[in-house]
Enzyme design. Sequence first.
Site, mmCIF file in Angstrom:
data_model
loop_
_atom_site.group_PDB
_atom_site.id
_atom_site.type_symbol
_atom_site.label_atom_id
_atom_site.label_comp_id
_atom_site.label_asym_id
_atom_site.label_seq_id
_atom_site.Cartn_x
_atom_site.Cartn_y
_atom_site.Cartn_z
ATOM 1 N N PRO A 1 0.846 -1.197 0.000
ATOM 2 C CA PRO A 1 0.000 0.000 0.000
ATOM 3 C C PRO A 1 0.881 1.247 0.000
ATOM 4 O O PRO A 1 1.953 1.256 0.622
ATOM 5 C CB PRO A 1 -0.786 -0.127 1.307
ATOM 6 C CG PRO A 1 -0.786 -1.592 1.602
ATOM 7 C CD PRO A 1 0.553 -2.078 1.140
ATOM 8 N N ASP B 1 13.790 -11.487 8.656
ATOM 9 C CA ASP B 1 13.906 -11.678 10.104
ATOM 10 C C ASP B 1 13.288 -12.984 10.609
ATOM 11 O O ASP B 1 13.014 -13.126 11.799
ATOM 12 C CB ASP B 1 13.274 -10.496 10.849
ATOM 13 C CG ASP B 1 13.902 -10.308 12.237
ATOM 14 O OD1 ASP B 1 15.080 -10.659 12.401
ATOM 15 O OD2 ASP B 1 13.187 -9.836 13.143
#
Length: 255
Positions: A53, A118
């Site tokens: 977005p 991560d």
Amino acid sequence: MAHDYPEVEGGGSLILAWQVRNKKVLVIGGGEVAAGRILNLLNADAKVTLISPRDGLNDEVAYRVEQKQVEYMDKKFEPTDLDDPAITMVLTAIDDPEASTTIWKLCKEKRIAANIADVPPECDFYFGSVYRDGPLQIMVSTNGNGPKMANIVRRRIESTLPPTMGDAIKKVGALRKRLRQVAPGNEEGPKRMKWMSKVCVQWSLEDLCEMQPEDMDTLLESYEPDEVPTFTKVRSGKDDWEWQFDGSFGWACVV
């Protein structure tokens, strides 16, 4: 019988230089981590498609979009986004562990290599800390254990390298191309590799940096007899002893 072979040390990664030039890579997310991933991909000439977005883009990613350096889709990820058979790699950098795991599983179903930022267990490959000097690239990886430590080690290595290393490598690459023109046959392969190795070992970094096209032409004349003259001899056209003594002290003749 004892053999002098390297011991196997498991737990590592197979570190490769993955060629993604002109290949489509999907990046999901538009924050700081995504910005680093996108830069790495663009440096490797990949075709980057970004899904995020617009309100999730940081300044750097927004700049890449504005400059049309990436193909941009202003939306959230949907499973159908992986239907494009041209996608060769997926990188996610979003703050939603559940969504990231879902993307990981979808990539596994479609046999697409993926890196979930991560989350080491959900990565087919890791990003390391990279040093770049022209054609020279050095990556330090901790196998997902300590990204910051990889950066510290990389900086230590960088501090020990001369600033001319990249230029020297460019010159060596140009010499290799010229050598292939001089000895193009496949049967010449072993000799070409051996001769180029001798040049790299016997010439100093400074010599390689100073090497000019005309020096390459002179040096290549020594390929057929499989010799490697010194830089001084190539540049001057004289043997070393002739270069070192030019007669400037004169001669004394006693009768």
